[in-house]
Design a protein around this motif. Structure first.
Motif, PDB file in Angstrom:
ATOM      1  N   UNK A   1       0.726  -1.411  -0.039  1.00 30.37           N
ATOM      2  CA  UNK A   1      -0.142  -0.100   0.059  1.00 30.37           C
ATOM      3  C   UNK A   1       0.962   1.285  -0.014  1.00 30.37           C
ATOM      4  N   UNK A   2       1.928   1.152   0.481  1.00 30.90           N
ATOM      5  CA  UNK A   2       2.991   2.254   0.749  1.00 30.90           C
ATOM      6  C   UNK A   2       4.082   2.210  -0.358  1.00 30.90           C
ATOM      7  N   UNK A   3       4.214   1.138  -0.977  1.00 34.48           N
ATOM      8  CA  UNK A   3       5.109   1.151  -1.902  1.00 34.48           C
ATOM      9  C   UNK A   3       4.985   0.587  -3.270  1.00 34.48           C
ATOM     10  N   UNK A   4       5.589   0.806  -4.411  1.00 36.73           N
ATOM     11  CA  UNK A   4       5.371  -0.044  -5.666  1.00 36.73           C
ATOM     12  C   UNK A   4       6.695  -0.821  -5.502  1.00 36.73           C
ATOM     13  N   UNK A   5       6.426  -2.140  -5.552  1.00 32.58           N
ATOM     14  CA  UNK A   5       7.169  -3.212  -5.603  1.00 32.58           C
ATOM     15  C   UNK A   5       7.269  -4.367  -6.514  1.00 32.58           C
ATOM     16  N   UNK A   6       8.611  -4.569  -7.011  1.00 31.52           N
ATOM     17  CA  UNK A   6       8.750  -5.757  -7.823  1.00 31.52           C
ATOM     18  C   UNK A   6       9.833  -6.465  -7.273  1.00 31.52           C
TER      19      UNK A   6
ATOM     20  N   UNK B   1      11.733  -1.741  -4.011  1.00 26.97           N
ATOM     21  CA  UNK B   1      10.650  -0.906  -3.400  1.00 26.97           C
ATOM     22  C   UNK B   1      11.049   0.390  -3.590  1.00 26.97           C
ATOM     23  N   UNK B   2       9.869   1.107  -4.081  1.00 31.31           N
ATOM     24  CA  UNK B   2       9.992   2.688  -4.529  1.00 31.31           C
ATOM     25  C   UNK B   2       8.669   3.331  -3.941  1.00 31.31           C
ATOM     26  N   UNK B   3       8.740   4.358  -2.920  1.00 32.58           N
ATOM     27  CA  UNK B   3       7.812   4.759  -2.310  1.00 32.58           C
ATOM     28  C   UNK B   3       6.731   5.505  -3.089  1.00 32.58           C
ATOM     29  N   UNK B   4       5.384   5.138  -2.752  1.00 29.53           N
ATOM     30  CA  UNK B   4       4.214   5.712  -3.528  1.00 29.53           C
ATOM     31  C   UNK B   4       4.133   7.199  -3.399  1.00 29.53           C
TER      32      UNK B   4
ATOM     33  N   UNK C   1       2.428  -0.118 -10.826  1.00 31.53           N
ATOM     34  CA  UNK C   1       3.793  -0.521 -10.872  1.00 31.53           C
ATOM     35  C   UNK C   1       4.709  -0.509 -12.017  1.00 31.53           C
ATOM     36  N   UNK C   2       3.922  -1.104 -13.217  1.00 29.61           N
ATOM     37  CA  UNK C   2       4.584  -1.128 -14.621  1.00 29.61           C
ATOM     38  C   UNK C   2       5.330   0.472 -15.095  1.00 29.61           C
ATOM     39  N   UNK C   3       4.043   1.237 -14.760  1.00 32.44           N
ATOM     40  CA  UNK C   3       4.613   2.612 -15.044  1.00 32.44           C
ATOM     41  C   UNK C   3       5.782   3.244 -14.180  1.00 32.44           C
ATOM     42  N   UNK C   4       5.840   3.039 -13.170  1.00 30.82           N
ATOM     43  CA  UNK C   4       6.868   3.575 -12.204  1.00 30.82           C
ATOM     44  C   UNK C   4       8.193   2.669 -12.931  1.00 30.82           C
ATOM     45  N   UNK C   5       8.132   1.265 -12.863  1.00 33.47           N
ATOM     46  CA  UNK C   5       9.071   0.650 -13.573  1.00 33.47           C
ATOM     47  C   UNK C   5       9.883   1.186 -14.819  1.00 33.47           C
TER      48      UNK C   5
ATOM     49  N   UNK D   1      12.315  -9.953 -13.956  1.00 33.24           N
ATOM     50  CA  UNK D   1      11.787  -9.038 -13.006  1.00 33.24           C
ATOM     51  C   UNK D   1      10.379  -9.559 -12.877  1.00 33.24           C
ATOM     52  N   UNK D   2       9.828  -9.876 -11.599  1.00 30.33           N
ATOM     53  CA  UNK D   2       8.521 -10.488 -11.568  1.00 30.33           C
ATOM     54  C   UNK D   2       7.621  -9.267 -10.697  1.00 30.33           C
ATOM     55  N   UNK D   3       6.597  -9.135 -11.447  1.00 31.43           N
ATOM     56  CA  UNK D   3       5.621  -8.040 -11.209  1.00 31.43           C
ATOM     57  C   UNK D   3       4.334  -8.427 -10.310  1.00 31.43           C
ATOM     58  N   UNK D   4       4.059  -7.532  -9.284  1.00 28.84           N
ATOM     59  CA  UNK D   4       2.905  -7.839  -8.717  1.00 28.84           C
ATOM     60  C   UNK D   4       1.313  -7.654  -9.526  1.00 28.84           C
ATOM     61  N   UNK D   5       0.627  -8.256  -9.476  1.00 28.13           N
ATOM     62  CA  UNK D   5      -0.866  -8.267 -10.279  1.00 28.13           C
ATOM     63  C   UNK D   5      -1.381  -6.809 -10.075  1.00 28.13           C
ATOM     64  N   UNK D   6      -1.973  -6.600 -11.041  1.00 27.63           N
ATOM     65  CA  UNK D   6      -2.911  -5.324 -11.177  1.00 27.63           C
ATOM     66  C   UNK D   6      -4.355  -5.585 -10.554  1.00 27.63           C
ATOM     67  N   UNK D   7      -5.251  -4.954 -10.073  1.00 32.78           N
ATOM     68  CA  UNK D   7      -6.301  -5.208  -9.423  1.00 32.78           C
ATOM     69  C   UNK D   7      -7.425  -4.943 -10.734  1.00 32.78           C
TER      70      UNK D   7
END
Length: 420
Positions: free
Chosen positions: A299-304, A316-319, A330-334, A379-385
């Protein structure tokens, strides 16, 4: 409102369904398709990927002529048959003891044109032209578009009720991944009308998978309108799809492989990465999982997660407060903070340094490619809701390429919709 239409499906006989059903045309290349056809001579890939059988350019006119003739031959030989009355078709997929139930029917291409059917991805011109030629030549939608709609308990109740009444599927197919695919035709007029009525209460459909199929079907409609609008059949104005409620699908991340780093060394990349993100070695990881559990609070970080030199790292990159739903991904931040500034990857759709792996694959697939030296990093990504997908489509936004991997994946060649 969403218009739903029954249609007279063309499909394999029950006895031949297992031999004909095929993976979607776009999940295999020509070499892989040829190998499947060699092992499964009746595979629908003979039609959907007829280029696999020919020595010519994959976009040569002969490819589409061959698809048209092969389709006609399957009909003449009785391998494919057509239902006598318009019907709707429940499509149920069972995998790992979980069932996903959707409804196969036809949907209005004029609603796609107006924006009531919403998209969240860009199509690629060459792929779009390929399917446009294929649909026009075969005169049919040979693979379904996968649509999503907001949860509707009445629709789910009607589907469950019809399955209970029908009991025996018209087709039962085991897919190459071991999932079970079942078709339950609904031909009773009152049941069809009840489902049409419920779908009319839905305000929007969202394309989950099949953006190229939907756009190409619309292209065929436009071509035929231009040639002779008065001669267009109602079926040409429609596209075949399977509609799932938002709770009837799983969304995975779409993983990346960095095949090269252009002019950057792995050590320099890792050092640069530490300037924009925190890197934490992952203590232990089950390689059979497809989604890596995060250490930090998502909830607080973009994570991959990054795999390099036989070690996983959590990145981890702070949101920050996003200006729009796309910036929150996350993919945009990546892309914006790492791939473009650190590796000069400006177009993730075409850059040869990037390769994509569907998010339902276990992370062991990524590890093996890196361990063999075929990629430098994974790079393993977290799912998009699903809520994020809806929000981006509602705002008129376009998600970055390869943002989502939806399950279930449906088979081709088991429901086919003739355009005229």
């Amino acid at each position: 409102m969403v218009h739903l239409y029954p249609f007279q499906s063309i499909h394999p006989t029950k006895e031949q369904a297992q031999d004909i059903a095929a993976v979607p045309y776009d999940v295999v290349d020509a070499k892989e398709a040829a190998e499947i056809i060699r092992k499964q001579p009746l595979s629908f890939l003979n039609i959907s990927r007829s280029d696999a059988r020919l020595p010519c350019d994959p976009y040569d006119a002969q490819v589409y002529a061959t698809a048209k003739e092969t389709f006609a031959q399957y009909m003449r030989d009785g391998l494919l048959i057509q239902d006598q009355i318009p019907s709707l078709y429940i499509y149920r997929v069972t995998a790992d003891d979980t069932s996903y139930t959707g409804l196969c029917g036809c949907f209005d291409l004029l609603e796609y044109r107006s924006g009531a059917i919403k998209k969240h991805e860009l199509t690629r011109v060459q792929k779009e032209q390929d399917r446009t030629h294929h649909i026009d030549a075969v005169n049919a939608n040979t693979g379904p578009v996968i649509f999503l709609h907001a949860h509707n308990s009445n629709i789910q109740h009607l589907l469950a009720q019809n399955i209970k009444t029908i009991q025996t599927p018209s087709m039962i197919i085991t897919a190459p991944d071991g999932s079970l695919h079942e078709i339950f035709p609904i031909s009773e007029p009152e049941q069809i009308d009840a489902l049409i009525h419920e779908f009319s209460s839905i305000q929007q459909l969202y394309i989950a998978d099949g953006h190229h199929r939907c756009k190409s079907a619309h292209n065929v409609l436009e071509q035929r309108e231009h040639a002779d609008a008065s001669a267009i059949s109602d079926e040409t104005k429609r596209v075949m799809g399977v509609a799932f409620g938002e709770d009837q699908v799983i969304v995975y991340g779409y993983h990346r492989l960095l095949l090269t780093l252009h002019e950057t060394t792995p050590e320099a990349f890792m050092d640069a990465l530490k300037e924009v993100a925190s890197l934490t070695p992952y203590p232990s990881l089950d390689p059979s999982v497809s989604k890596i559990k995060t250490i930090q609070d998502a909830n607080g970080f973009h994570i991959f997660h990054l795999y390099y030199d036989k070690t996983w790292y959590e990145v981890a990159i702070p949101k920050k407060s996003p200006q729009n739903p796309i910036d929150a991904l996350d993919v945009t931040v990546l892309q914006n903070l790492i791939l473009e500034p650190l590796l000069k990857i400006t177009d993730p759709r075409t850059d040869p340094a990037l390769q994509y792996v569907g998010g339902s694959s276990p992370v062991s697939v990524l590890m093996e490619v890196v361990d063999r030296g075929e990629a430098v990093f994974a790079v393993a990504m977290q799912p998009v809701s699903v809520a994020d997908v809806f929000a981006i489509a509602d705002s008129g936004g376009i998600m970055p390429p390869k943002s989502t991997w939806f399950e279930p994946k449906l088979l081709s060649g088991i429901t086919i919709h003739l355009l005229s």
